[in-house]
Design a protein around this motif. Structure first.
Motif, PDB file in Angstrom:
ATOM      1  N   PHE A  39     -10.123 -14.771   9.142  1.00  0.00           N
ATOM      2  CA  PHE A  39      -9.053 -14.045   8.479  1.00  0.00           C
ATOM      3  C   PHE A  39      -9.403 -13.772   7.025  1.00  0.00           C
ATOM      4  O   PHE A  39      -9.251 -12.652   6.531  1.00  0.00           O
ATOM      5  CB  PHE A  39      -7.737 -14.825   8.579  1.00  0.00           C
ATOM      6  CG  PHE A  39      -6.618 -14.182   7.814  1.00  0.00           C
ATOM      7  CD1 PHE A  39      -5.980 -13.066   8.304  1.00  0.00           C
ATOM      8  CD2 PHE A  39      -6.221 -14.690   6.586  1.00  0.00           C
ATOM      9  CE1 PHE A  39      -4.957 -12.452   7.599  1.00  0.00           C
ATOM     10  CE2 PHE A  39      -5.206 -14.098   5.861  1.00  0.00           C
ATOM     11  CZ  PHE A  39      -4.565 -12.978   6.366  1.00  0.00           C
ATOM     12  N   VAL A  40      -9.858 -14.799   6.331  1.00  0.00           N
ATOM     13  CA  VAL A  40     -10.222 -14.657   4.917  1.00  0.00           C
ATOM     14  C   VAL A  40     -11.379 -13.679   4.756  1.00  0.00           C
ATOM     15  O   VAL A  40     -11.384 -12.852   3.844  1.00  0.00           O
ATOM     16  CB  VAL A  40     -10.572 -16.042   4.322  1.00  0.00           C
ATOM     17  CG1 VAL A  40     -11.284 -15.932   2.996  1.00  0.00           C
ATOM     18  CG2 VAL A  40      -9.326 -16.880   4.200  1.00  0.00           C
ATOM     19  N   GLY A  41     -12.343 -13.755   5.664  1.00  0.00           N
ATOM     20  CA  GLY A  41     -13.485 -12.844   5.601  1.00  0.00           C
ATOM     21  C   GLY A  41     -13.089 -11.395   5.776  1.00  0.00           C
ATOM     22  O   GLY A  41     -13.708 -10.497   5.202  1.00  0.00           O
ATOM     23  N   ALA A  42     -12.042 -11.169   6.551  1.00  0.00           N
ATOM     24  CA  ALA A  42     -11.571  -9.796   6.752  1.00  0.00           C
ATOM     25  C   ALA A  42     -10.617  -9.341   5.658  1.00  0.00           C
ATOM     26  O   ALA A  42     -10.563  -8.156   5.332  1.00  0.00           O
ATOM     27  CB  ALA A  42     -10.888  -9.682   8.113  1.00  0.00           C
ATOM     28  N   ALA A  43      -9.877 -10.278   5.063  1.00  0.00           N
ATOM     29  CA  ALA A  43      -8.820  -9.904   4.134  1.00  0.00           C
ATOM     30  C   ALA A  43      -9.249  -9.841   2.669  1.00  0.00           C
ATOM     31  O   ALA A  43      -8.759  -9.003   1.924  1.00  0.00           O
ATOM     32  CB  ALA A  43      -7.649 -10.878   4.269  1.00  0.00           C
ATOM     33  N   PRO A 103     -11.737  -9.368  -0.654  1.00  0.00           N
ATOM     34  CA  PRO A 103     -12.931  -8.625  -1.070  1.00  0.00           C
ATOM     35  C   PRO A 103     -14.073  -9.596  -1.379  1.00  0.00           C
ATOM     36  O   PRO A 103     -13.837 -10.786  -1.622  1.00  0.00           O
ATOM     37  CB  PRO A 103     -12.479  -7.894  -2.338  1.00  0.00           C
ATOM     38  CG  PRO A 103     -11.366  -8.721  -2.867  1.00  0.00           C
ATOM     39  CD  PRO A 103     -10.692  -9.336  -1.674  1.00  0.00           C
ATOM     40  N   MET A 104     -15.294  -9.094  -1.386  1.00  0.00           N
ATOM     41  CA  MET A 104     -16.438  -9.929  -1.725  1.00  0.00           C
ATOM     42  C   MET A 104     -16.242 -10.490  -3.127  1.00  0.00           C
ATOM     43  O   MET A 104     -15.795  -9.782  -4.020  1.00  0.00           O
ATOM     44  CB  MET A 104     -17.732  -9.116  -1.658  1.00  0.00           C
ATOM     45  CG  MET A 104     -18.160  -8.772  -0.248  1.00  0.00           C
ATOM     46  SD  MET A 104     -18.493 -10.219   0.757  1.00  0.00           S
ATOM     47  CE  MET A 104     -20.047 -10.716   0.085  1.00  0.00           C
ATOM     48  N   GLY A 105     -16.569 -11.722  -3.307  1.00  0.00           N
ATOM     49  CA  GLY A 105     -16.456 -12.319  -4.625  1.00  0.00           C
ATOM     50  C   GLY A 105     -16.219 -13.810  -4.553  1.00  0.00           C
ATOM     51  O   GLY A 105     -16.330 -14.442  -3.487  1.00  0.00           O
ATOM     52  N   ARG A 106     -15.884 -14.383  -5.672  1.00  0.00           N
ATOM     53  CA  ARG A 106     -15.736 -15.836  -5.806  1.00  0.00           C
ATOM     54  C   ARG A 106     -14.638 -16.400  -4.899  1.00  0.00           C
ATOM     55  O   ARG A 106     -14.818 -17.460  -4.314  1.00  0.00           O
ATOM     56  CB  ARG A 106     -15.451 -16.195  -7.255  1.00  0.00           C
ATOM     57  CG  ARG A 106     -16.627 -15.937  -8.166  1.00  0.00           C
ATOM     58  CD  ARG A 106     -16.424 -16.516  -9.545  1.00  0.00           C
ATOM     59  NE  ARG A 106     -16.304 -17.967  -9.556  1.00  0.00           N
ATOM     60  CZ  ARG A 106     -17.318 -18.825  -9.452  1.00  0.00           C
ATOM     61  NH1 ARG A 106     -18.540 -18.363  -9.277  1.00  0.00           N
ATOM     62  NH2 ARG A 106     -17.115 -20.123  -9.498  1.00  0.00           N
ATOM     63  N   ARG A 107     -13.496 -15.709  -4.793  1.00  0.00           N
ATOM     64  CA  ARG A 107     -12.406 -16.242  -3.963  1.00  0.00           C
ATOM     65  C   ARG A 107     -12.815 -16.342  -2.502  1.00  0.00           C
ATOM     66  O   ARG A 107     -12.511 -17.331  -1.834  1.00  0.00           O
ATOM     67  CB  ARG A 107     -11.155 -15.378  -4.096  1.00  0.00           C
ATOM     68  CG  ARG A 107     -10.416 -15.634  -5.382  1.00  0.00           C
ATOM     69  CD  ARG A 107      -9.117 -14.895  -5.488  1.00  0.00           C
ATOM     70  NE  ARG A 107      -8.455 -14.686  -4.213  1.00  0.00           N
ATOM     71  CZ  ARG A 107      -7.456 -13.863  -4.028  1.00  0.00           C
ATOM     72  NH1 ARG A 107      -6.986 -13.159  -5.036  1.00  0.00           N
ATOM     73  NH2 ARG A 107      -6.899 -13.720  -2.851  1.00  0.00           N
ATOM     74  N   LEU A 108     -13.477 -15.316  -2.003  1.00  0.00           N
ATOM     75  CA  LEU A 108     -13.938 -15.333  -0.614  1.00  0.00           C
ATOM     76  C   LEU A 108     -14.895 -16.490  -0.388  1.00  0.00           C
ATOM     77  O   LEU A 108     -14.739 -17.270   0.557  1.00  0.00           O
ATOM     78  CB  LEU A 108     -14.616 -14.000  -0.258  1.00  0.00           C
ATOM     79  CG  LEU A 108     -15.334 -13.964   1.093  1.00  0.00           C
ATOM     80  CD1 LEU A 108     -14.337 -14.126   2.227  1.00  0.00           C
ATOM     81  CD2 LEU A 108     -16.113 -12.689   1.249  1.00  0.00           C
ATOM     82  N   HIS A 109     -15.883 -16.619  -1.262  1.00  0.00           N
ATOM     83  CA  HIS A 109     -16.890 -17.658  -1.065  1.00  0.00           C
ATOM     84  C   HIS A 109     -16.333 -19.049  -1.309  1.00  0.00           C
ATOM     85  O   HIS A 109     -16.703 -20.007  -0.617  1.00  0.00           O
ATOM     86  CB  HIS A 109     -18.112 -17.366  -1.939  1.00  0.00           C
ATOM     87  CG  HIS A 109     -18.848 -16.164  -1.466  1.00  0.00           C
ATOM     88  ND1 HIS A 109     -18.826 -14.970  -2.158  1.00  0.00           N
ATOM     89  CD2 HIS A 109     -19.587 -15.934  -0.359  1.00  0.00           C
ATOM     90  CE1 HIS A 109     -19.530 -14.083  -1.493  1.00  0.00           C
ATOM     91  NE2 HIS A 109     -20.005 -14.654  -0.395  1.00  0.00           N
ATOM     92  N   ALA A 110     -15.425 -19.194  -2.255  1.00  0.00           N
ATOM     93  CA  ALA A 110     -14.806 -20.500  -2.493  1.00  0.00           C
ATOM     94  C   ALA A 110     -13.959 -20.926  -1.295  1.00  0.00           C
ATOM     95  O   ALA A 110     -14.002 -22.089  -0.870  1.00  0.00           O
ATOM     96  CB  ALA A 110     -13.957 -20.460  -3.761  1.00  0.00           C
TER      97      ALA A 110
END
Length: 146
Positions: free
Chosen positions: A109-113, A115-122
């Motif tokens: 869900f997070v991967g789809a919702a 955008p690429m960046g720190r929040r996604l990777h964290a």
């Protein structure tokens, strides 16, 4: 006959968890590229995170079904609601499989919702750590007290 399937599915879960956690952490901690404020991200980073989360989700659900079938004695007995309910409520591998599946679904869900960046990777790093930690909940290490 199902024992090798259980082993393969457990291996797939380990590999997926290592990739999800490791790739997200690497992209989170990588030095910025060209003075940008976001971490270095390869174009395939999102696909790698999504693929590993999908692998974990599928392997966790199938692993729960396969392990229950091994303990029940046959595939048909293992797929019955009573057997699955007993595995989830009385054995450690049941809840740990559900936690892994839920965390993997969260990563999808997070991967789809996001955008690429720190929040996604964290977030994927955190979910990967939960998945990795869930492995301690089962197996020989969790079989006895102390």
């Amino acid at each position: 006959m199902l024992e090798p399937v259980v082993v393969f599915l457990r291996l797939a879960q380990y590999a997926g968890a290592a990739v999800l956690f490791g790739a997200a952490l690497l992209n989170l901690r990588a030095p910025p590229m060209y003075e940008q404020t976001t971490p270095t991200c390869s174009p395939g980073s999102r696909r790698l995170l999504m693929a590993s989360a999908t692998l974990i989700l599928v392997a966790s659900v199938l692993g729960l079904l396969a392990q229950t079938s091994v303990l029940a004695g046959s595939l048909s007995e293992g797929l019955q609601i009573g057997s699955l309910s007993a595995a989830v409520t009385t054995m450690a591998f049941g809840p740990s499989s559900l936690v892994r599946a839920a965390a993997a679904a969260g990563a999808l869900f997070v991967g789809a919702a996001l955008p690429m960046g720190r929040r996604l990777h964290a977030t994927c790093t955190l979910l990967g750590a939960v998945i990795l930690g869930s492995f301690a909940w089962m197996g020989h290490g969790a079989a006895t007290r102390g």
